[in-house]
Design an enzyme around this catalytic site. Structure first.
Site, PDB file in Angstrom:
ATOM      1  N   ASP A   6       7.530  -6.763   6.257  1.00 21.03           N
ATOM      2  CA  ASP A   6       8.376  -6.987   5.075  1.00 21.03           C
ATOM      3  C   ASP A   6       8.917  -5.649   4.591  1.00 21.03           C
ATOM      4  O   ASP A   6       8.376  -4.589   4.910  1.00 21.03           O
ATOM      5  CB  ASP A   6       7.628  -7.708   3.945  1.00 21.03           C
ATOM      6  CG  ASP A   6       6.482  -6.888   3.345  1.00 21.03           C
ATOM      7  OD1 ASP A   6       5.768  -6.209   4.113  1.00 21.03           O
ATOM      8  OD2 ASP A   6       6.309  -6.915   2.113  1.00 21.03           O
ATOM      9  N   ARG A  32      -0.614   5.192 -11.032  1.00 20.51           N
ATOM     10  CA  ARG A  32      -1.199   5.525  -9.725  1.00 20.51           C
ATOM     11  C   ARG A  32      -2.596   6.034 -10.003  1.00 20.51           C
ATOM     12  O   ARG A  32      -2.805   6.848 -10.901  1.00 20.51           O
ATOM     13  CB  ARG A  32      -0.388   6.617  -9.032  1.00 20.51           C
ATOM     14  CG  ARG A  32       1.004   6.204  -8.648  1.00 20.51           C
ATOM     15  CD  ARG A  32       1.037   5.347  -7.387  1.00 20.51           C
ATOM     16  NE  ARG A  32       2.366   4.779  -7.208  1.00 20.51           N
ATOM     17  CZ  ARG A  32       2.719   4.036  -6.171  1.00 20.51           C
ATOM     18  NH1 ARG A  32       1.853   3.738  -5.209  1.00 20.51           N
ATOM     19  NH2 ARG A  32       3.929   3.554  -6.081  1.00 20.51           N
ATOM     20  N   HIS A  59      21.881  -8.418 -36.882  1.00 25.69           N
ATOM     21  CA  HIS A  59      22.987  -7.485 -37.128  1.00 25.69           C
ATOM     22  C   HIS A  59      22.351  -6.129 -37.449  1.00 25.69           C
ATOM     23  O   HIS A  59      21.528  -6.037 -38.366  1.00 25.69           O
ATOM     24  CB  HIS A  59      23.823  -7.999 -38.300  1.00 25.69           C
ATOM     25  CG  HIS A  59      25.083  -7.222 -38.519  1.00 25.69           C
ATOM     26  ND1 HIS A  59      25.087  -5.933 -38.995  1.00 25.69           N
ATOM     27  CD2 HIS A  59      26.391  -7.566 -38.330  1.00 25.69           C
ATOM     28  CE1 HIS A  59      26.335  -5.504 -39.087  1.00 25.69           C
ATOM     29  NE2 HIS A  59      27.160  -6.493 -38.678  1.00 25.69           N
ATOM     30  N   HIS A  70       3.209  -3.729   8.401  1.00 26.79           N
ATOM     31  CA  HIS A  70       3.931  -4.786   7.685  1.00 26.79           C
ATOM     32  C   HIS A  70       5.381  -4.871   8.130  1.00 26.79           C
ATOM     33  O   HIS A  70       6.022  -3.860   8.405  1.00 26.79           O
ATOM     34  CB  HIS A  70       3.813  -4.648   6.162  1.00 26.79           C
ATOM     35  CG  HIS A  70       4.371  -3.397   5.551  1.00 26.79           C
ATOM     36  ND1 HIS A  70       5.622  -3.350   4.988  1.00 26.79           N
ATOM     37  CD2 HIS A  70       3.852  -2.160   5.368  1.00 26.79           C
ATOM     38  CE1 HIS A  70       5.844  -2.140   4.484  1.00 26.79           C
ATOM     39  NE2 HIS A  70       4.784  -1.389   4.706  1.00 26.79           N
ATOM     40  N   SER A 118       0.529   4.106  -2.060  1.00 21.86           N
ATOM     41  CA  SER A 118      -0.597   3.168  -2.049  1.00 21.86           C
ATOM     42  C   SER A 118      -0.440   2.150  -0.930  1.00 21.86           C
ATOM     43  O   SER A 118       0.673   1.700  -0.649  1.00 21.86           O
ATOM     44  CB  SER A 118      -0.650   2.408  -3.384  1.00 21.86           C
ATOM     45  OG  SER A 118      -0.578   3.287  -4.475  1.00 21.86           O
ATOM     46  N   THR A 175      26.857  -4.275 -31.958  1.00 18.40           N
ATOM     47  CA  THR A 175      25.900  -3.754 -32.933  1.00 18.40           C
ATOM     48  C   THR A 175      24.794  -4.774 -33.142  1.00 18.40           C
ATOM     49  O   THR A 175      24.953  -5.762 -33.847  1.00 18.40           O
ATOM     50  CB  THR A 175      26.600  -3.445 -34.268  1.00 18.40           C
ATOM     51  OG1 THR A 175      27.393  -4.570 -34.617  1.00 18.40           O
ATOM     52  CG2 THR A 175      27.492  -2.211 -34.140  1.00 18.40           C
ATOM     53  N   ASP A 190       1.825   3.972   8.432  1.00 14.09           N
ATOM     54  CA  ASP A 190       2.633   3.558   7.274  1.00 14.09           C
ATOM     55  C   ASP A 190       2.639   4.663   6.214  1.00 14.09           C
ATOM     56  O   ASP A 190       2.735   4.397   5.028  1.00 14.09           O
ATOM     57  CB  ASP A 190       2.057   2.242   6.711  1.00 14.09           C
ATOM     58  CG  ASP A 190       3.008   1.553   5.747  1.00 14.09           C
ATOM     59  OD1 ASP A 190       4.221   1.823   5.786  1.00 14.09           O
ATOM     60  OD2 ASP A 190       2.527   0.732   4.922  1.00 14.09           O
ATOM     61  N   GLU A 231       3.169  -6.722   2.169  1.00 20.32           N
ATOM     62  CA  GLU A 231       2.634  -5.433   1.722  1.00 20.32           C
ATOM     63  C   GLU A 231       3.365  -4.945   0.490  1.00 20.32           C
ATOM     64  O   GLU A 231       2.769  -4.442  -0.446  1.00 20.32           O
ATOM     65  CB  GLU A 231       2.734  -4.385   2.842  1.00 20.32           C
ATOM     66  CG  GLU A 231       1.871  -3.149   2.590  1.00 20.32           C
ATOM     67  CD  GLU A 231       2.488  -2.113   1.654  1.00 20.32           C
ATOM     68  OE1 GLU A 231       1.734  -1.308   1.090  1.00 20.32           O
ATOM     69  OE2 GLU A 231       3.713  -2.098   1.478  1.00 20.32           O
ATOM     70  N   GLU A 232       4.685  -5.117   0.498  1.00 21.65           N
ATOM     71  CA  GLU A 232       5.493  -4.585  -0.607  1.00 21.65           C
ATOM     72  C   GLU A 232       5.345  -5.390  -1.897  1.00 21.65           C
ATOM     73  O   GLU A 232       5.894  -5.025  -2.923  1.00 21.65           O
ATOM     74  CB  GLU A 232       6.975  -4.502  -0.192  1.00 21.65           C
ATOM     75  CG  GLU A 232       7.248  -3.608   1.019  1.00 21.65           C
ATOM     76  CD  GLU A 232       7.018  -2.109   0.772  1.00 21.65           C
ATOM     77  OE1 GLU A 232       6.512  -1.734  -0.299  1.00 21.65           O
ATOM     78  OE2 GLU A 232       7.349  -1.337   1.689  1.00 21.65           O
ATOM     79  N   HIS A 279      12.097   3.068   0.265  1.00 25.21           N
ATOM     80  CA  HIS A 279      12.333   2.389  -1.024  1.00 25.21           C
ATOM     81  C   HIS A 279      13.647   2.840  -1.677  1.00 25.21           C
ATOM     82  O   HIS A 279      13.962   2.380  -2.766  1.00 25.21           O
ATOM     83  CB  HIS A 279      11.182   2.606  -2.028  1.00 25.21           C
ATOM     84  CG  HIS A 279       9.882   1.997  -1.600  1.00 25.21           C
ATOM     85  ND1 HIS A 279       8.918   1.599  -2.513  1.00 25.21           N
ATOM     86  CD2 HIS A 279       9.361   1.714  -0.388  1.00 25.21           C
ATOM     87  CE1 HIS A 279       7.872   1.118  -1.866  1.00 25.21           C
ATOM     88  NE2 HIS A 279       8.115   1.176  -0.569  1.00 25.21           N
TER      89      HIS A 279
HETATM   90  N1  BES Z   1       4.083   2.683   3.152  1.00 23.80           N
HETATM   91  C1  BES Z   1       4.034   2.658   1.738  1.00 23.80           C
HETATM   92  C2  BES Z   1       2.949   3.528   1.156  1.00 23.80           C
HETATM   93  C3  BES Z   1       3.019   4.997   1.450  1.00 23.80           C
HETATM   94  C4  BES Z   1       4.209   5.652   1.697  1.00 23.80           C
HETATM   95  C5  BES Z   1       1.865   5.718   1.459  1.00 23.80           C
HETATM   96  C6  BES Z   1       4.240   7.009   1.965  1.00 23.80           C
HETATM   97  C7  BES Z   1       1.873   7.075   1.694  1.00 23.80           C
HETATM   98  C8  BES Z   1       3.077   7.717   1.968  1.00 23.80           C
HETATM   99  C9  BES Z   1       3.856   1.211   1.284  1.00 23.80           C
HETATM  100  O1  BES Z   1       4.719   0.326   1.951  1.00 23.80           O
HETATM  101  C10 BES Z   1       4.197   1.095  -0.172  1.00 23.80           C
HETATM  102  O2  BES Z   1       5.324   1.321  -0.521  1.00 23.80           O
HETATM  103  N2  BES Z   1       3.232   0.701  -0.999  1.00 23.80           N
HETATM  104  C11 BES Z   1       3.477   0.414  -2.379  1.00 23.80           C
HETATM  105  C12 BES Z   1       2.352  -0.368  -2.968  1.00 23.80           C
HETATM  106  C13 BES Z   1       2.594  -1.838  -3.143  1.00 23.80           C
HETATM  107  C14 BES Z   1       1.489  -2.478  -3.934  1.00 23.80           C
HETATM  108  C15 BES Z   1       3.929  -2.214  -3.653  1.00 23.80           C
HETATM  109  C16 BES Z   1       3.597   1.678  -3.183  1.00 23.80           C
HETATM  110  O3  BES Z   1       2.966   2.697  -2.873  1.00 23.80           O
HETATM  111  O4  BES Z   1       4.348   1.650  -4.168  1.00 23.80           O
HETATM  112 MN    MN Z   2       4.699   0.651   3.979  1.00 27.21          MN
HETATM  113 MN    MN Z   3       6.727   0.488   0.959  1.00 29.78          MN
END
Ligand code: BES
Ligand code: MN
Ligand code: MN
Length: 456
Positions: A88, A327, A212, A86, A398, A314, A179, A152-153, A426
């Site tokens: 993105d 997860r 309030h 990906h 994931s 308040t 990835d 993907e993200e 991230h």
């Molecule tokens: N590359 C990651 C997933 C990943 C990172 C798997 C490190 C194993 C080890 C992928 O880009 C990602 O961040 N996936 C998201 C899922 C998506 C539905 C937003 C995730 O895992 O949060």
């Molecule tokens: Mn990725």
């Molecule tokens: Mn990612």
């Protein structure tokens, strides 16, 4: 094949500069402000694929961000590898925590600092360069297809539809993906599992307007207090998730599988030190590697409501919100987890509030075989270039499309990632090692070679 090292050496600077150029495009898929940049990144990937020698390169439009496709067909009797990646990236904020601008890559301590450097532009681009080498040096041993997406993200939902509509075009023997991460640069590993995901947003409404907090406080339910309590209730004293039925389908590891998994090198003291935490946290009775690789989770990703401006106000707010992710592990299903969550969340809400649960994108967990030709070829390729046999591990992240490839295209994936957990994907200051980038480019052609040889 030793010519790959030579080819990399001769083209090193160009390989790096091309990646840096791609990293300068802020292709953030989640934020519509960047839609034009996402399209620019797709264009650049398509151009580079063409230059590397791919045929029939297309930028396929979708209701969301485009998908880049390209291929090289040699012969119907040869296997077909499909490379998925990906272009993105995740949003870069919080910007103030970056040491250098996220879309102005810098090289520091032999690492490329930029959003997307490791996840996934750097890792995806290794495949384009490895293909360039194989094609230009007449070393390509089989057919190849490239499927590089821009969503993907944000859950890959348009890619799912694209796969369903283009089954013939995407027909392949195997999907090759970089990835994921390895244990360390001296400890290569191959992911054999990914967790699934259920992602929901909850809205808790108390009184019909902000009140309030003195006039009404104590007599009217505060949706933020209540939401906090509901969330806290979702784990018991053993940090086990309390949603009824949540663990019903979880695949339980055998003692041998557990022993195998815990053989991977892992230093808990280093782990704590790296994260600056006094202790780890998690479900009682499981090690850290078991917790991240084989057990489901429930985490709040964001929570908001009420007054968060300067000073104090308040107020007894009318609404509270949270984004919650679960997860999931093999055996579980995303839709079922979402349904179980929704029912339970509603059941524990007191009559003083109304609750709404909205489902976001999800994804199914996967386990990849460790005895397949593809896995063995990947292991041999890494052994060749790292000098060490990779350890099979289970990643906690994931990649929803992987389960979809199995379902729609009947194709298994190999997760040959070259990143490190410490790459800060991230997070602010995401980086990718130059070692990892070039090592990936060097390893990929061996995978092709061994996969084709071993498939005969
Ligand atoms: N590359 C990651 C997933 C990943 C990172 C798997 C490190 C194993 C080890 C992928 O880009 C990602 O961040 N996936 C998201 C899922 C998506 C539905 C937003 C995730 O895992 O949060
Ligand atoms: Mn990725
Ligand atoms: Mn990612």
């Amino acid at each position: 094949m030793d010519t790959v090292k030579q080819y990399i050496e001769q083209n090193k600077d160009r390989f790096l500069n091309e990646l840096l150029e791609l990293l300068r495009i802020p292709s953030v898929s989640a934020d519509s402000k960047y839609t034009g940049d996402v399209a620019k990144a797709a264009d650049m990937v398509a151009t580079r694929l063409k230059e590397a020698g791919a045929d029939n390169v297309e930028i396929c439009t979708t209701p969301g961000h485009p998908i880049v496709y390209g291929e090289k067909f040699l012969d119907a009797s040869l296997p077909t590898i499909m490379v998925y990646g990906h272009y993105d990236v995740q949003p870069a904020d919080p910007l103030n925590l970056w040491d250098s601008p996220p879309f102005d890559p810098v090289i520091k301590d032999d690492k490329i600092y930029a959003r997307g450097s490791a996840d996934d532009k750097g890792q995806m681009y290794m495949h384009v360069k490895a293909f360039e080498y194989m094609f230009k040096e007449s070393k390509l041993p089989c057919n190849v297809k490239f499927l590089i997406e821009g969503e993907e993200e944000v859950g890959s939902s348009n890619l799912t539809d694209f796969c369903i509509a283009n089954k013939e075009k995407l027909k392949c023997d195997l999907v090759l993906i970089s990835d994921t991460s390895m244990i360390g640069n001296e400890i290569p590993s191959l992911d054999v599992g990914l967790r699934g995901l259920s992602y929901v947003e909850v809205e808790v409404t108390g009184p019909n307007r902000d009140l309030h907090s003195g006039v009404y406080g104590g007599a009217v339910g505060n949706p933020i207090n209540i939401l906090a309590k509901m969330i806290a209730q979702m784990h018991d004293e053993n940090n086990h998730i309390t949603i009824p039925g949540f663990y019903d389908d979880v695949l339980v590891l055998t003692d041998e599988e557990k022993a195998e998994l815990n053989k991977a090198p892992f230093d808990i003291e280093e782990y704590k030190k790296d994260l600056d935490v006094g202790d780890v946290w998690g479900e009682k009775g499981y090690t850290v590697l078991e917790r991240t690789g084989t057990r489901p989770t429930l985490d709040v990703n964001g929570i908001w409501g009420g007054y968060i401006g300067e000073g104090s106000k308040t107020v007894l707010p009318s609404k509270a919100f949270a984004k919650i992710s679960m997860r999931l592990v093999p055996g579980q299903s995303s839709d079922k987890a979402t349904e179980l969550f929704t029912n339970y969340f509603k059941s524990i809400a007191p009559a003083s509030v109304k609750v709404e649960v909205r489902a976001h994108h999800g994804g199914e967990p996967v386990l990849t075989p460790t005895n397949s030709t593809a896995f063995l070829a990947a292991a041999k390729a890494m052994e060749t270039t790292f000098g060490k046999r990779p350890i099979p591990t289970r990643g906690g992240g994931s990649i929803p499309i992987v389960a979809m490839f199995e379902k729609v295209l009947a194709a298994k994936s190999v997760l040959m990632g070259f990143g490190l957990d410490s790459d800060a994907i991230h997070s602010p200051n995401e980086h990718y090692g130059l070692f990892n980038y070039y090592k990936g480019i060097e390893t990929i052609p061996y995978f092709y070679k061994y996969y084709v040889e071993m498939s005969k």
